[in-house]
Scaffold this motif. Sequence first.
Motif, PDB file in Angstrom:
ATOM      1  N   LEU A  25      34.758  14.415 126.157  1.00  0.00           N
ATOM      2  CA  LEU A  25      34.392  14.845 127.501  1.00  0.00           C
ATOM      3  C   LEU A  25      35.690  15.033 128.268  1.00  0.00           C
ATOM      4  CD1 LEU A  25      32.594  15.173 130.073  1.00  0.00           C
ATOM      5  CD2 LEU A  25      32.781  12.681 130.330  1.00  0.00           C
ATOM      6  N   VAL A  26      35.877  16.211 128.853  1.00  0.00           N
ATOM      7  CA  VAL A  26      36.997  16.450 129.754  1.00  0.00           C
ATOM      8  C   VAL A  26      36.386  16.545 131.145  1.00  0.00           C
ATOM      9  CG1 VAL A  26      38.947  17.925 130.345  1.00  0.00           C
ATOM     10  CG2 VAL A  26      38.237  17.695 127.940  1.00  0.00           C
ATOM     11  N   PHE A  27      36.704  15.582 131.991  1.00  0.00           N
ATOM     12  CA  PHE A  27      36.078  15.403 133.298  1.00  0.00           C
ATOM     13  C   PHE A  27      37.174  15.446 134.351  1.00  0.00           C
ATOM     14  CE2 PHE A  27      34.383  12.911 136.772  1.00  0.00           C
ATOM     15  CZ  PHE A  27      33.008  13.088 136.747  1.00  0.00           C
ATOM     16  N   THR A  28      37.164  16.463 135.221  1.00  0.00           N
ATOM     17  CA  THR A  28      38.238  16.635 136.201  1.00  0.00           C
ATOM     18  C   THR A  28      37.675  16.588 137.606  1.00  0.00           C
ATOM     19  OG1 THR A  28      39.488  17.975 134.633  1.00  0.00           O
ATOM     20  CG2 THR A  28      40.115  18.135 136.952  1.00  0.00           C
ATOM     21  N   ARG A  29      38.339  15.820 138.427  1.00  0.00           N
ATOM     22  CA  ARG A  29      37.876  15.626 139.802  1.00  0.00           C
ATOM     23  C   ARG A  29      39.068  15.540 140.747  1.00  0.00           C
ATOM     24  NH1 ARG A  29      33.131  11.643 141.505  1.00  0.00           N
ATOM     25  NH2 ARG A  29      33.556  11.537 143.703  1.00  0.00           N
ATOM     26  N   ARG A 102      41.781   8.775 128.242  1.00  0.00           N
ATOM     27  CA  ARG A 102      43.103   9.269 128.661  1.00  0.00           C
ATOM     28  C   ARG A 102      42.952   9.810 130.081  1.00  0.00           C
ATOM     29  NH1 ARG A 102      47.673  11.841 125.835  1.00  0.00           N
ATOM     30  NH2 ARG A 102      48.669  13.277 127.299  1.00  0.00           N
ATOM     31  N   TRP A 103      43.549   9.113 131.042  1.00  0.00           N
ATOM     32  CA  TRP A 103      43.520   9.508 132.449  1.00  0.00           C
ATOM     33  C   TRP A 103      44.835  10.213 132.780  1.00  0.00           C
ATOM     34  CZ3 TRP A 103      39.141   8.272 135.226  1.00  0.00           C
ATOM     35  CH2 TRP A 103      38.331   7.251 134.737  1.00  0.00           C
ATOM     36  N   THR A 104      44.763  11.435 133.291  1.00  0.00           N
ATOM     37  CA  THR A 104      45.943  12.178 133.719  1.00  0.00           C
ATOM     38  C   THR A 104      45.856  12.392 135.223  1.00  0.00           C
ATOM     39  OG1 THR A 104      45.955  13.318 131.593  1.00  0.00           O
ATOM     40  CG2 THR A 104      47.291  14.272 133.353  1.00  0.00           C
ATOM     41  N   LEU A 105      46.932  12.071 135.926  1.00  0.00           N
ATOM     42  CA  LEU A 105      46.983  12.228 137.374  1.00  0.00           C
ATOM     43  C   LEU A 105      48.023  13.281 137.721  1.00  0.00           C
ATOM     44  CD1 LEU A 105      46.575   9.064 136.548  1.00  0.00           C
ATOM     45  CD2 LEU A 105      46.760   8.712 138.977  1.00  0.00           C
ATOM     46  N   GLY A 111      45.580  15.685 147.394  1.00  0.00           N
ATOM     47  CA  GLY A 111      45.689  14.300 146.935  1.00  0.00           C
ATOM     48  C   GLY A 111      46.056  14.228 145.473  1.00  0.00           C
ATOM     49  N   THR A 112      45.048  13.979 144.610  1.00  0.00           N
ATOM     50  CA  THR A 112      45.281  13.841 143.172  1.00  0.00           C
ATOM     51  C   THR A 112      44.211  14.580 142.396  1.00  0.00           C
ATOM     52  OG1 THR A 112      46.253  11.642 143.461  1.00  0.00           O
ATOM     53  CG2 THR A 112      45.477  12.186 141.256  1.00  0.00           C
ATOM     54  N   ARG A 113      44.655  15.350 141.425  1.00  0.00           N
ATOM     55  CA  ARG A 113      43.731  15.953 140.465  1.00  0.00           C
ATOM     56  C   ARG A 113      43.685  14.991 139.282  1.00  0.00           C
ATOM     57  NH1 ARG A 113      41.229  20.672 139.353  1.00  0.00           N
ATOM     58  NH2 ARG A 113      41.150  21.414 137.208  1.00  0.00           N
ATOM     59  N   LEU A 114      42.543  14.336 139.116  1.00  0.00           N
ATOM     60  CA  LEU A 114      42.361  13.315 138.088  1.00  0.00           C
ATOM     61  C   LEU A 114      41.553  13.908 136.942  1.00  0.00           C
ATOM     62  CD1 LEU A 114      42.657  10.284 137.283  1.00  0.00           C
ATOM     63  CD2 LEU A 114      40.449   9.922 138.404  1.00  0.00           C
ATOM     64  N   THR A 115      42.111  13.853 135.747  1.00  0.00           N
ATOM     65  CA  THR A 115      41.407  14.347 134.568  1.00  0.00           C
ATOM     66  C   THR A 115      41.247  13.202 133.583  1.00  0.00           C
ATOM     67  OG1 THR A 115      42.297  16.567 134.838  1.00  0.00           O
ATOM     68  CG2 THR A 115      41.415  16.024 132.669  1.00  0.00           C
ATOM     69  N   LEU A 116      40.002  12.981 133.183  1.00  0.00           N
ATOM     70  CA  LEU A 116      39.676  11.981 132.169  1.00  0.00           C
ATOM     71  C   LEU A 116      39.283  12.708 130.896  1.00  0.00           C
ATOM     72  CD1 LEU A 116      38.859   9.203 131.016  1.00  0.00           C
ATOM     73  CD2 LEU A 116      36.627   9.534 132.123  1.00  0.00           C
ATOM     74  N   ARG A 117      39.899  12.315 129.799  1.00  0.00           N
ATOM     75  CA  ARG A 117      39.480  12.757 128.469  1.00  0.00           C
ATOM     76  C   ARG A 117      38.913  11.524 127.787  1.00  0.00           C
ATOM     77  NH1 ARG A 117      41.174  17.578 126.679  1.00  0.00           N
ATOM     78  NH2 ARG A 117      41.145  16.877 124.518  1.00  0.00           N
ATOM     79  N   HIS A 118      37.586  11.518 127.600  1.00  0.00           N
ATOM     80  CA  HIS A 118      36.887  10.375 127.025  1.00  0.00           C
ATOM     81  C   HIS A 118      36.339  10.800 125.664  1.00  0.00           C
ATOM     82  CE1 HIS A 118      33.931   6.827 127.806  1.00  0.00           C
ATOM     83  NE2 HIS A 118      34.064   7.021 126.522  1.00  0.00           N
ATOM     84  N   SER A 119      36.917  10.255 124.611  1.00  0.00           N
ATOM     85  CA  SER A 119      36.553  10.596 123.237  1.00  0.00           C
ATOM     86  C   SER A 119      35.364   9.751 122.782  1.00  0.00           C
ATOM     87  CB  SER A 119      37.753  10.345 122.330  1.00  0.00           C
ATOM     88  OG  SER A 119      37.392  10.419 120.978  1.00  0.00           O
ATOM     89  N   LEU A 120      34.354  10.422 122.207  1.00  0.00           N
ATOM     90  CA  LEU A 120      33.107   9.767 121.789  1.00  0.00           C
ATOM     91  C   LEU A 120      32.744  10.160 120.362  1.00  0.00           C
ATOM     92  CD1 LEU A 120      31.197  10.877 124.974  1.00  0.00           C
ATOM     93  CD2 LEU A 120      31.841   8.525 124.492  1.00  0.00           C
ATOM     94  N   GLU A 121      31.904   9.353 119.733  1.00  0.00           N
ATOM     95  CA  GLU A 121      31.435   9.666 118.393  1.00  0.00           C
ATOM     96  C   GLU A 121      30.214  10.580 118.408  1.00  0.00           C
ATOM     97  OE1 GLU A 121      30.791   5.776 116.706  1.00  0.00           O
ATOM     98  OE2 GLU A 121      32.851   5.689 115.976  1.00  0.00           O
ATOM     99  N   ASP A 122      29.414  10.540 119.476  1.00  0.00           N
ATOM    100  CA  ASP A 122      28.125  11.217 119.499  1.00  0.00           C
ATOM    101  C   ASP A 122      28.049  12.231 120.639  1.00  0.00           C
ATOM    102  OD1 ASP A 122      25.436  11.932 119.513  1.00  0.00           O
ATOM    103  OD2 ASP A 122      24.725   9.885 119.230  1.00  0.00           O
TER     104      ASP A 122
END
Length: 189
Positions: A25-29, A102-105, A111-122
């Motif tokens: 999941l690549v989640f950017t906020r 993996r959180w990238t700021l 302010g901050t562009r925060l991107t989370l890369r959350h690796s999953l099995e399913d």
Amino acid sequence: MDPASFTPSPLAEVECQADQGRWTLVFTRELRHPPQKVWDALTEPERLAAWAPYTADRNLTGTGAFTLTMIDDESPQDMAAEVLRAEPQTLLEYTWGTAQLRWTLEASSTGTRLTLRHSLEDREWVPRVAAGWHLCLDVAERLLDGQPIPPIRGAAAGKYGWLELNDSYAETLGIPSTGWPEGMPKDDS
């Protein structure tokens, strides 16, 4: 906090990427706060406990092992974890069970562009995880605003729009919505 007075923020930018038999999941906020303030919320145990579904037994600003305690239901669960990379105000990467976060700021004009890369099995869990992180980051944003609200985690998330977020993220990602996770209790109160 009264669920009737809570409205989730608009959907985040999301994508789902296949990665060697796993799904990411690549989640950017966009957050209205500078990277240092966001970094502190990601790394300080007392701040994590105020918004995340877990807390840590130490500050996450350095690499190495730590214990991550899941606190999203009545029975906290300790899990071995490891900070793989910690580059202040720019990158935080650690394991969480079989997942990797993996959180990238990045500093932005707002302010901050925060991107989370959350690796999953399913793959079917990708929209569910997006909905969960969405609510967690809504809580984090209010914490950073100096107007904290209680964490929204576990079964209680259903009262705060989790199912609707899950369905919306499933549609956005092109992944069939499987609804509430099987075996996870619902808070019907």
